[in-house]
Design a protein around this motif. Structure first.
Motif, PDB file in Angstrom:
ATOM      1  N   CYS A   1       0.847  -1.185   0.000  1.00 60.79           N
ATOM      2  CA  CYS A   1       0.000   0.000   0.000  1.00 60.79           C
ATOM      3  C   CYS A   1       0.887   1.240   0.000  1.00 60.79           C
ATOM      4  N   GLN A   2       0.429   2.286  -0.660  1.00 60.17           N
ATOM      5  CA  GLN A   2       1.116   3.574  -0.603  1.00 60.17           C
ATOM      6  C   GLN A   2       0.101   4.643  -0.248  1.00 60.17           C
ATOM      7  N   LEU A   3       0.407   5.376   0.837  1.00 65.49           N
ATOM      8  CA  LEU A   3      -0.445   6.451   1.341  1.00 65.49           C
ATOM      9  C   LEU A   3       0.356   7.739   1.391  1.00 65.49           C
ATOM     10  N   SER A   4      -0.343   8.862   1.390  1.00 64.96           N
ATOM     11  CA  SER A   4       0.332  10.143   1.583  1.00 64.96           C
ATOM     12  C   SER A   4      -0.555  11.081   2.382  1.00 64.96           C
ATOM     13  N   MET A   5       0.054  12.127   2.913  1.00 62.67           N
ATOM     14  CA  MET A   5      -0.670  13.168   3.649  1.00 62.67           C
ATOM     15  C   MET A   5       0.214  14.401   3.754  1.00 62.67           C
TER      16      MET A   5
END
Length: 135
Positions: free
Chosen positions: A33-37
């Protein structure tokens, strides 16, 4: 059994904390999974850098989404993080979770948290317990 994106969408829609953080799901598949913020001012500490709990929370969400992407309920049982570089308000951070090992009941994951330049800002390791319950 639901596909990885369906599971992650279901989890995210019920995850008020990840939503409050402003996490965006960039990609997901079973075991990854790849998430960003973007770090906001109210997420900083007295040193005017992101509180360690911010990168930890992003990495923890990446662990949850990656490990549940197989369609089987997975719950963290042990996690650890090393912070390697400070982050300031306004910076976008990215968590990249990958599966190291998976058995019937245990999964081990690594999450790299990076800034937009690709610099490692935190290294996270998580172990999950894989239940018999499917999504």
């Amino acid at each position: 059994m639901k596909r990885a994106r369906e599971v992650v969408d279901t989890m995210y829609n019920g995850d008020a904390f990840s939503q409050w953080l402003g996490i965006e799901v960039e990609s997901c598949e079973a075991g990854a999974c790849q998430l960003s913020m973007v770090v906001r001012e109210e997420m900083t500490n007295g040193f005017k850098i992101a509180h360690g709990g911010i990168s930890y929370s992003l990495a923890d969400s990446a662990l949850a989404f990656a490990s549940n992407g197989h369609g089987q309920h997975a719950l963290s049982i042990e996690t650890a993080i090393s912070h390697t570089k400070p982050v300031k308000a306004g910076e976008r951070i990215i968590a990249k979770a990958s599966e190291i090992r998976k058995s019937r009941s245990i999964g081990i994951y690594e999450v790299r948290v990076e800034n937009e330049a690709g610099d490692l800002i935190a290294h996270f390791k998580g172990t999950v317990f894989r239940k018999d319950t499917e999504w």
